[in-house]
Design a protein around this motif. Structure first.
Motif, PDB file in Angstrom:
ATOM      1  N   LEU A  39      -3.081   4.227   7.675  1.00 42.72           N
ATOM      2  CA  LEU A  39      -1.795   4.446   7.008  1.00 42.72           C
ATOM      3  C   LEU A  39      -1.559   3.394   5.927  1.00 42.72           C
ATOM      4  O   LEU A  39      -1.148   3.716   4.807  1.00 42.72           O
ATOM      5  CB  LEU A  39      -0.662   4.374   8.028  1.00 42.72           C
ATOM      6  N   LEU A  40      -1.869   2.145   6.289  1.00 46.92           N
ATOM      7  CA  LEU A  40      -1.717   1.056   5.319  1.00 46.92           C
ATOM      8  C   LEU A  40      -2.585   1.304   4.091  1.00 46.92           C
ATOM      9  O   LEU A  40      -2.164   1.141   2.958  1.00 46.92           O
ATOM     10  CB  LEU A  40      -2.175  -0.247   5.963  1.00 46.92           C
ATOM     11  N   ARG A  41      -3.837   1.737   4.396  1.00 47.54           N
ATOM     12  CA  ARG A  41      -4.791   1.968   3.317  1.00 47.54           C
ATOM     13  C   ARG A  41      -4.286   3.082   2.406  1.00 47.54           C
ATOM     14  O   ARG A  41      -4.339   2.985   1.190  1.00 47.54           O
ATOM     15  CB  ARG A  41      -6.136   2.344   3.930  1.00 47.54           C
ATOM     16  N   SER A  42      -3.768   4.171   3.002  1.00 51.65           N
ATOM     17  CA  SER A  42      -3.330   5.285   2.169  1.00 51.65           C
ATOM     18  C   SER A  42      -2.124   4.871   1.327  1.00 51.65           C
ATOM     19  O   SER A  42      -2.001   5.293   0.180  1.00 51.65           O
ATOM     20  CB  SER A  42      -3.042   6.520   3.014  1.00 51.65           C
TER      21      SER A  42
ATOM     22  N   TYR B 233      -1.709   1.952   0.129  1.00 53.80           N
ATOM     23  CA  TYR B 233      -2.289   1.141  -0.941  1.00 53.80           C
ATOM     24  C   TYR B 233      -2.892   2.029  -2.015  1.00 53.80           C
ATOM     25  O   TYR B 233      -2.671   1.830  -3.205  1.00 53.80           O
ATOM     26  CB  TYR B 233      -3.345   0.211  -0.344  1.00 53.80           C
TER      27      TYR B 233
ATOM     28  N   PRO C 223      -4.170  12.019   3.074  1.00 47.65           N
ATOM     29  CA  PRO C 223      -4.957  10.775   3.120  1.00 47.65           C
ATOM     30  C   PRO C 223      -4.883   9.914   1.868  1.00 47.65           C
ATOM     31  O   PRO C 223      -5.392   8.813   1.859  1.00 47.65           O
ATOM     32  CB  PRO C 223      -6.379  11.276   3.331  1.00 47.65           C
ATOM     33  N   GLN C 224      -4.276  10.402   0.801  1.00 49.25           N
ATOM     34  CA  GLN C 224      -4.087   9.618  -0.432  1.00 49.25           C
ATOM     35  C   GLN C 224      -5.405   9.222  -1.098  1.00 49.25           C
ATOM     36  O   GLN C 224      -5.477   8.181  -1.747  1.00 49.25           O
ATOM     37  CB  GLN C 224      -3.262   8.348  -0.165  1.00 49.25           C
TER      38      GLN C 224
ATOM     39  N   LEU D 280      -8.446  -3.499   4.539  1.00 49.07           N
ATOM     40  CA  LEU D 280      -7.790  -3.907   3.300  1.00 49.07           C
ATOM     41  C   LEU D 280      -8.147  -5.350   2.983  1.00 49.07           C
ATOM     42  O   LEU D 280      -8.292  -6.171   3.882  1.00 49.07           O
ATOM     43  CB  LEU D 280      -6.289  -3.787   3.470  1.00 49.07           C
TER      44      LEU D 280
ATOM     45  N   PHE E 205       1.056  -6.052  -3.472  1.00 46.59           N
ATOM     46  CA  PHE E 205       2.325  -5.343  -3.337  1.00 46.59           C
ATOM     47  C   PHE E 205       3.468  -6.213  -3.848  1.00 46.59           C
ATOM     48  O   PHE E 205       4.386  -5.739  -4.493  1.00 46.59           O
ATOM     49  CB  PHE E 205       2.572  -4.952  -1.880  1.00 46.59           C
TER      50      PHE E 205
END
Lengths: 544, 195
Positions: free
Chosen positions: A466-469, A471, B52-53, B177, B185
């Motif tokens: 979730l964090l990655r998406s 980002y 999923p972006q 990450l 951010f």
């Protein structure tokens, strides 16, 4: 409130430290007597040492030596930098003198048993040491001086977690914690490294504790030890009596012997009554805890100037003729140690790394000892019975009674099976310390801990993704913003300089164009048209 | 006197009890309404969160957010191969639809992989840089390019434009990450880019 407390402490004395009631826990047979029969043995220098210098993926390694170079004992080989919580640096030193043969990946005997980058050192047997300097008058160093010396010695938590000791000390802040607890409660079956260390070198450990107290500016120092270790307690009391001249700096607490009494949070609760908040470090609740092995390493580093090149490791199990404790050089192969103890290969069923309850099976015989390897068990067949088949949960509730974190393992199991994340989090899955007490008491032989571990990894992975998406989405939107901004800039630049280049073009003498120029221009435009047509034809073909 | 007091007391206790029950019920109703409003307000955001972006465009939309908008307007939710079965299940649950298998017209499930440029073959044409939706490729005109592994979403949009076919998709565990992400951010939110 704290002022009131200090006032009370001044006039009525500190409230005494005593073992409080703890929750859950089990009392399995300990099998500790076998390895305690003999004294600690300094392991001989093996012909070859494979020194782990760092995790391959989550950090950087800066090598200070090259292949083929001769190094001396205590010489710094490499510095690994990794990011656990903030930047940490841990140097690695040569355990003996010799020549570096190779630098490659090898299996390391820590809890994850992954491949790590290792330096292979062929020892020359001379054990020629670099000159080192100790500072017995540690008070003169000051808090920051001690911390930097500890960092330079490459000391990490010897209890098993392996967090750099210097960072732990620096993380306390200037005010210092209320309590410094030296953890001598070695509750897991088989492991006796700390007990043996206290029995034989209690003076050094007490000295190390004093240095740690000085460095962290802790108000009170507490030794917590299980009441089933009479020899170690006697040695510790003797050592404390000898050191009494420097005020009563330290208290000794006997805690009831049960597993897992030595777990960090459980021990803090038992000794101070403070329950560490979920997700916080004990230091944030005013408690700093160090293992006795760490205290000893700190003593060696400050008083004798020796960097961390060895540790105490228990070797036991029924397949060994002479189980004992070793002061073993970092980088020794496990099979070399097993042979020193007279292993009977036919009798050995499997090797276990760590204690019998939280340990894992050792996957490779060639694994090397690192700074956190506390125990190796060569178990015979009747020592580790084959796991019984799993049956259905009968809701007896034994697991809830045994859980030291006061969780409900049977509920957690049900939610794990249905991967109900919200309920798992509500029921405190991340307070589970993987101690295995619930596994031990379960009459249906359900592998509870491994199920919880799986759920934890699943939830953590999901959170990571979730964090990655988030980002990626942010990067995508930033790119669009960037492109728009660049376009805007180009447009505004055009507006700022209106038609000036055109004017220049008009002013330029246009009449001198001869025929050749015109022909070549026509030729060029024809060429371009042909090329465009070719590309178009190719594209049409593709589309068909 | 005593019976009178006890009478008052009883009334008081009953009254207080009723009051407590009322407060509790109101609280629950408030929570429920709040939740329902929350769902309606952010359907696109919730769909977008389930996607999923990777910004790969395999669904036929230029990015995940446009596809989320389309789904909220009634488009089929089974057009996202990189999301895997997880995304399909999550979206079906979110939209209260029956679970449908992945639409084969939009690709197939596959493991996460990142783009890797064979660097000695790269001619420095910058075409992949323009194709990358998340600026994960580094390089300049006529200079070697490389993919920043921890930034790559595995969308494979850079593979097609490469004139010398020097980009491979290497199977890879999803990278964690980088340590600088929080810093990123912190600095970029001030630029006025909305997430």
């Amino acid at each position: 409130m704290s002022a009131l407390k200090q006032f009370a402490a001044k006039y009525f004395g500190e409230d005494p430290v005593f073992a409080r009631r703890t929750f859950g826990g089990i009392q399995p047979p300990t099998f500790k007597e076998h390895s305690l029969r003999s004294r600690i043995m300094s392991s001989p220098i093996p012909p070859q040492l494979t020194i782990p210098i760092g995790p391959g993926n989550s950090g950087e390694i800066s090598l200070l030596v090259g292949i083929g170079e001769r190094v001396l004992k205590y010489q710094k080989l490499a510095v690994m930098t990794f990011y656990a919580e903030g930047r940490s640096e841990v140097p690695v030193h040569a355990p003996t003198s010799g020549v570096i043969i190779s630098i490659e990946d090898s299996v390391v005997a820590d809890h994850s048993q992954q491949q790590q980058r290792c330096i292979t050192l062929a020892s020359d047997g001379h054990d020629e040491a670099k000159k080192i300097e100790g500072q017995p008058d540690y008070v003169r160093l000051g808090s920051a001086g001690i911390v930097s010396k500890i960092r330079d010695a490459g000391i990490i938590g010897m209890g098993g977690a392996g967090f750099p000791t210097a960072d732990k000390l620096a993380g306390c802040g200037d005010a210092g914690p209320e309590f410094l607890i030296i953890n001598a409660a070695e509750c897991e079956p088989y492991i006796t490294a700390d007990e043996a260390l206290l029995r034989e070198r209690a003076d050094s450990v007490v000295m190390g504790a004093k240095i740690l107290k000085q460095a962290s500016a802790a108000r009170r120092c507490i030794f917590a030890i299980e009441d089933t270790k009479p020899d170690a307690i006697a040695a510790l009391q003797q050592a404390l009596k000898e050191q009494l001249s420097i005020a009563a700096f330290c208290e000794l607490v006997l805690i009831p012997s049960k597993y897992p009494a030595g777990s960090e949070r459980q021990l803090i609760q038992c000794v101070t009554g403070i329950e560490v908040t979920t997700g916080l470090h004990p230091t944030e609740n005013g408690v700093l805890m160090h293992n006795v092995g760490t205290a000893y390493a700190v003593y060696e580093a400050i008083v004798n100037g020796k960097p961390c090149i060895s540790r105490f490791t228990t070797l036991c199990g029924q397949a060994l003729k002479t189980p004992k404790n070793f002061e073993v050089l970092i980088g020794t192969a496990t099979d070399y140690l097993f042979e020193l103890c007279g292993i009977e290969p036919t009798n050995k069923q499997k090797s276990i790394l760590g204690g019998s309850l939280m340990g894992n099976e050792l996957t490779s015989d060639k694994a090397v000892i690192c700074k956190t390897t506390n125990c190796l068990i060569a178990a015979s067949a009747n020592e580790i019975p084959a796991s019984a088949p799993e049956k259905a949960c009968i809701r007896c509730g034994f697991c809830a009674d045994a859980c030291p974190s006061r969780l409900l393992p049977q509920q957690l199991l049900a939610f794990s099976r249905t991967s109900d994340t919200t309920q798992l989090l509500e029921h405190g899955l991340f307070d589970c310390i993987d101690c295995g007490a619930c596994d031990y008491v379960c009459p249906s032989h359900i592998p509870l801990v491994s199920t919880f571990k799986e759920s934890k990894t699943l939830i953590e992975n999901h959170e990571q993704s979730l964090l990655r998406s988030d980002y990626w989405q942010h990067r995508f939107q930033f790119r669009q913003y960037r492109i728009k901004k660049e376009k805007d800039q180009v447009l505004s630049r055009k507006k700022e300089v209106p038609e000036q280049p055109v004017q220049i073009a008009e002013q330029a003498p246009n009449t001198q164009n001869n025929e050749a120029d015109i022909i070549s221009k026509e030729q060029a435009s024809r060429d371009i048209a042909a090329a465009v047509a070719r590309v178009k034809a190719r594209r049409d073909e593709k589309n068909k | 006197m005593l019976p009178l007091i006890s009478h008052w007391l009883t009334q008081l206790i009953i009254g207080a009890g009723l009051l407590l029950i009322c407060v509790y019920a109101l609280q629950k109703i408030y929570q429920y309404v709040h939740q329902q409003l929350g769902i309606q307000k952010s359907l696109v955001t919730r769909i977008n969160r389930a996607l999923p972006q990777t910004q790969c465009g395999q669904c036929g939309h230029p990015g995940c957010l446009p596809y989320a908008r389309a789904i909220s307007l009634g488009e089929a939710s089974n057009k996202c191969p990189p999301g895997g079965l997880e995304t399909i299940l999550e979206l079906a649950e979110l939209l209260n639809e029956p679970v449908r298998g992945l639409d084969p017209a939009h690709g197939q499930f596959r493991d996460f992989s990142v783009a890797v440029i064979r660097e000695d073959e790269c001619i420095g044409c910058t075409k992949c840089i323009q194709a990358c939706p998340v600026d994960a490729i580094l390089g300049g005109p006529k200079l070697m390019h490389t993919v920043i592994e921890s930034e790559c979403t595995g969308c494979d949009l850079c593979v097609e434009p490469c004139p010398v076919d020097c980009i491979d998709m290497a199977n890879h565990i999803a990278p964690s990450l980088s340590q600088t992400t929080p810093l990123y951010f912190a600095t970029h939110n001030s630029l006025g880019v909305s997430t």
